[in-house]
Design a protein around this motif. Sequence first.
Motif, short mmCIF file in Angstrom:
data_model
loop_
_atom_site.label_atom_id
_atom_site.label_comp_id
_atom_site.label_asym_id
_atom_site.label_seq_id
_atom_site.Cartn_x
_atom_site.Cartn_y
_atom_site.Cartn_z
N ASN A 195 -10.57 -20.46 0.72
CA ASN A 195 -11.85 -20.88 0.37
C ASN A 195 -12.00 -21.16 -1.05
OD1 ASN A 195 -14.66 -20.81 0.73
ND2 ASN A 195 -14.56 -18.50 1.32
N PHE A 196 -11.41 -20.38 -1.94
CA PHE A 196 -11.80 -20.56 -3.33
C PHE A 196 -10.91 -21.18 -4.32
CE2 PHE A 196 -14.15 -16.97 -1.58
CZ PHE A 196 -15.41 -17.06 -2.00
N GLY A 197 -9.52 -21.28 -3.71
CA GLY A 197 -8.38 -21.90 -4.62
C GLY A 197 -7.80 -21.12 -5.73
N PRO A 198 -6.69 -21.36 -6.12
CA PRO A 198 -5.81 -20.54 -6.88
C PRO A 198 -6.16 -20.07 -8.34
CG PRO A 198 -4.69 -22.64 -6.94
CD PRO A 198 -5.79 -22.51 -5.78
N HIS A 199 -7.01 -20.71 -8.88
CA HIS A 199 -7.63 -20.42 -10.16
C HIS A 199 -9.06 -19.80 -10.11
CE1 HIS A 199 -4.35 -22.53 -12.29
NE2 HIS A 199 -4.38 -23.56 -11.45
N SER A 200 -9.34 -19.35 -9.03
CA SER A 200 -10.81 -18.65 -8.88
C SER A 200 -10.69 -17.37 -9.21
CB SER A 200 -11.21 -18.99 -7.43
OG SER A 200 -10.40 -18.07 -6.52
N LYS A 201 -11.70 -16.74 -9.78
CA LYS A 201 -11.87 -15.48 -9.88
C LYS A 201 -11.74 -14.50 -8.74
CE LYS A 201 -14.38 -15.50 -14.30
NZ LYS A 201 -14.06 -16.61 -14.83
N GLU A 202 -12.15 -15.17 -7.51
CA GLU A 202 -11.95 -14.48 -6.27
C GLU A 202 -10.68 -14.07 -6.03
OE1 GLU A 202 -16.06 -16.30 -6.43
OE2 GLU A 202 -14.00 -16.93 -6.77
N VAL A 203 -9.77 -14.96 -6.00
CA VAL A 203 -8.48 -14.91 -5.92
C VAL A 203 -7.75 -13.69 -6.83
CG1 VAL A 203 -5.94 -15.82 -6.32
CG2 VAL A 203 -7.83 -16.94 -4.89
N GLN A 204 -8.08 -13.92 -7.91
CA GLN A 204 -7.60 -12.88 -9.04
C GLN A 204 -8.25 -11.28 -8.55
OE1 GLN A 204 -8.28 -13.25 -13.25
NE2 GLN A 204 -7.48 -11.40 -13.79
N ASP A 205 -9.22 -11.48 -8.37
CA ASP A 205 -10.07 -9.83 -7.77
C ASP A 205 -9.32 -9.50 -6.70
OD1 ASP A 205 -12.20 -8.19 -8.62
OD2 ASP A 205 -12.56 -8.42 -6.44
N ILE A 206 -8.84 -10.29 -5.70
CA ILE A 206 -8.43 -9.99 -4.49
C ILE A 206 -7.09 -9.22 -4.52
CG2 ILE A 206 -7.44 -11.92 -3.53
CD1 ILE A 206 -8.46 -10.99 -0.61
N TYR A 207 -6.06 -9.73 -5.61
CA TYR A 207 -4.90 -9.38 -5.85
C TYR A 207 -5.22 -7.89 -6.56
CZ TYR A 207 -2.26 -13.09 -3.67
OH TYR A 207 -1.66 -14.01 -2.86
N LEU A 208 -6.02 -7.96 -7.33
CA LEU A 208 -6.32 -6.59 -8.53
C LEU A 208 -6.52 -5.45 -7.26
CD1 LEU A 208 -8.30 -7.65 -11.41
CD2 LEU A 208 -6.00 -7.42 -11.25
N ARG A 209 -7.23 -5.90 -6.30
CA ARG A 209 -7.69 -4.89 -5.41
C ARG A 209 -6.37 -4.71 -4.32
NH1 ARG A 209 -13.19 -3.72 -4.58
NH2 ARG A 209 -14.81 -5.07 -6.07
N LEU A 210 -5.74 -5.50 -3.96
CA LEU A 210 -4.55 -5.22 -3.13
C LEU A 210 -3.53 -4.53 -3.76
CD1 LEU A 210 -2.55 -5.91 -0.80
CD2 LEU A 210 -2.00 -8.11 -1.77
N ASP A 211 -3.50 -4.73 -5.15
CA ASP A 211 -2.78 -3.70 -5.97
C ASP A 211 -2.98 -2.40 -5.77
OD1 ASP A 211 -0.86 -3.32 -8.29
OD2 ASP A 211 -2.48 -2.74 -9.27
N LYS A 212 -4.35 -1.94 -5.68
CA LYS A 212 -4.91 -0.75 -5.61
C LYS A 212 -4.46 -0.19 -4.17
CE LYS A 212 -8.75 0.90 -7.17
NZ LYS A 212 -9.80 1.17 -7.40
N ASP A 213 -4.51 -1.12 -3.27
CA ASP A 213 -4.29 -0.88 -1.87
C ASP A 213 -2.58 -0.37 -1.63
OD1 ASP A 213 -6.80 -0.91 -0.69
OD2 ASP A 213 -6.46 -3.41 -0.29
N LEU A 214 -1.86 -1.22 -2.38
CA LEU A 214 -0.57 -0.89 -2.23
C LEU A 214 -0.06 0.59 -3.08
CD1 LEU A 214 0.96 -4.35 -3.23
CD2 LEU A 214 1.04 -3.42 -0.83
N ALA A 215 -0.75 0.71 -4.18
CA ALA A 215 -0.64 1.89 -4.76
C ALA A 215 -0.88 3.20 -3.97
CB ALA A 215 -1.41 2.19 -6.00
N THR A 216 -2.18 3.08 -3.01
CA THR A 216 -2.34 3.91 -2.38
C THR A 216 -1.39 4.21 -1.08
OG1 THR A 216 -4.81 3.61 -2.58
CG2 THR A 216 -4.12 4.74 -0.48
N LEU A 217 -0.91 2.85 -0.55
CA LEU A 217 0.19 3.37 0.34
C LEU A 217 1.47 3.72 0.16
CD1 LEU A 217 1.36 2.37 3.31
CD2 LEU A 217 1.90 0.25 2.24
N PHE A 218 1.90 3.41 -1.14
CA PHE A 218 3.02 3.99 -1.76
C PHE A 218 2.94 5.61 -2.34
CE2 PHE A 218 4.02 -0.35 -3.48
CZ PHE A 218 4.28 -0.93 -2.42
N ALA A 219 1.80 6.02 -2.82
CA ALA A 219 1.41 7.24 -3.05
C ALA A 219 1.59 8.01 -1.55
CB ALA A 219 0.12 7.50 -3.69
#
Length: 543
Positions: free
Chosen positions: A309-333
């Motif tokens: 939808n937004f492309g690899p240089h969008s802020k939306e893509v960066q934000d979804i990876y920052l949020r996925l990082d938090k989801d992964l941290a929750t899973l690993f904890a």
Amino acid sequence: MKNKSYLLIAALFLTSTAVFGQQITEKPKLVVGIVVDQMKQEYLTRFYDNFGEGGFKRLVEEGFMASNAHYNYAATSTGPGHASIYTGTTPSVHGIVENNWYSRLLKRSVYCAEDTAARAIGGSISAGQISPKNLYSSTITDELKLYTQKRSKVIAMSIKDRGSALPGGHLSDGSYWYDSNTGNFMTSTYYMNELPAWVKDFNNQKKADQYLDMTWDLMLPSDKYAASGVDNSEFERGFSGKETPTFPYHLKELRTTNRNYSLLPNTPFGNSILTDLALASIDAENLGDDAITDFLAISYSSTDYVGHNFGPHSKEVQDIYLRLDKDLATLFASLDAKLGKGQYTVFLSADHAVAENSIRMKNDGFRADNANLGAMRQNVTEALAAKFGDKKWIESFSETIHLNHDLIASEGIDLYAMQIFIAEKMMEQEGVYIALTARDLVRNDFSRGAKQLIQNAFHTKESGDVIVVLDPAWQLGGSKGTGHGSPWTYDTHIPILFYGWGIKQGKSVREIHITDIAPSISMLLNMRLPNGSTGQVIQELFK
């Protein structure tokens, strides 16, 4: 003295035997396979400074990272990617040549995870004809079930059905996917006749509605998004009902103009609800609770939706990876708390990477553009009519061209001659790098470059007569968003990370292939490889 020596030798022998036996029999309590749809390797480095300590950084700094990992075939798409990770081989063997492909036998398009004999369980009828039956080979999850006499549990889940059905394999205890019509997770009769109580309970919590009542805004202050471009790029699509592709996105309002529950996968909260389901499955299925290794396969799809939808240089893509990082941290904890740190093994990779927007590349001065498939077909059809007569020689036309074999035979025309003619005409088209015939792909053994990758993606029963590859940076599509599917490095270069039980901390910059994950997991678990596996064990992984 001699007796004492004998006793000492015997004691040493017994001790070494016990240690050796312990090395053979010890295994992780749980293997967690994570696929992040459309994740480029460079996202790890571009966004690294803004990741927390418990997600991606934990995998990189405490585990093993293959920095130069690639897909070793063309046709880099979701279905083939998941199949290759879990079978340890390429589409030339496992048969999942695309997300959808034309079947010469059925005379229609086939979906990679379709099963017309299966029916929906817990979801809408249209989303229920799903299973892994199109796979020609077994998966690591299948082999784990066989090795343990089906005592291991295998649970697979994704927003996309193919991201669940293919990793779960033929013997999955439960493969679940998101139903965009209802906001629930569902399965099919291939796996069971009724949803487990825990999945019903999860659906009854109406988490999709809870997430769709939220607003998607930048997770961090805007100055933390310097790794991305402007927030209103002409190359972003955005959402229906909102004039600009800019933060914030009020999902409660947007769901009415974006097909209701279908909106959720197009936001970071599609990853979050999947993480919620994974945590529920660990508890309800008692994963990792006994001495027999279990397997949890998780495929995060929302990164792909947002990327398209937004492309690899969008802020939306960066934000979804920052949020996925938090989801992964929750899973690993949660796994740490339930199983103990170091008692489980994780691998993380992607089903493909992603290209830059071709029009953006063109505007920046690169030799790039969008190819016109319709014009290509017209040119080839006219050339065929001029040489062979005006008949319906082509059954299906895309980057894979299928010819009408029955008609060609009845007219006494040499099939190979027509394949070569079409390949030559295709290579005259602007934006086409190469076109190879099925005959050449079968009879030759290409050892390098794009030809080898095309051959690794060619299946003798499922692929067509002529395979076409566009020039680097060229795509089929419009001026906004982006795509993938080529053999070029921007589509093949993905992360491969391992962490946890049995994994040696480190990194490698040698070329490692996606097909190397499955045999490496097989060696870690001391079991046989998937039956079509062609990958190599990543030796640096092991302690």
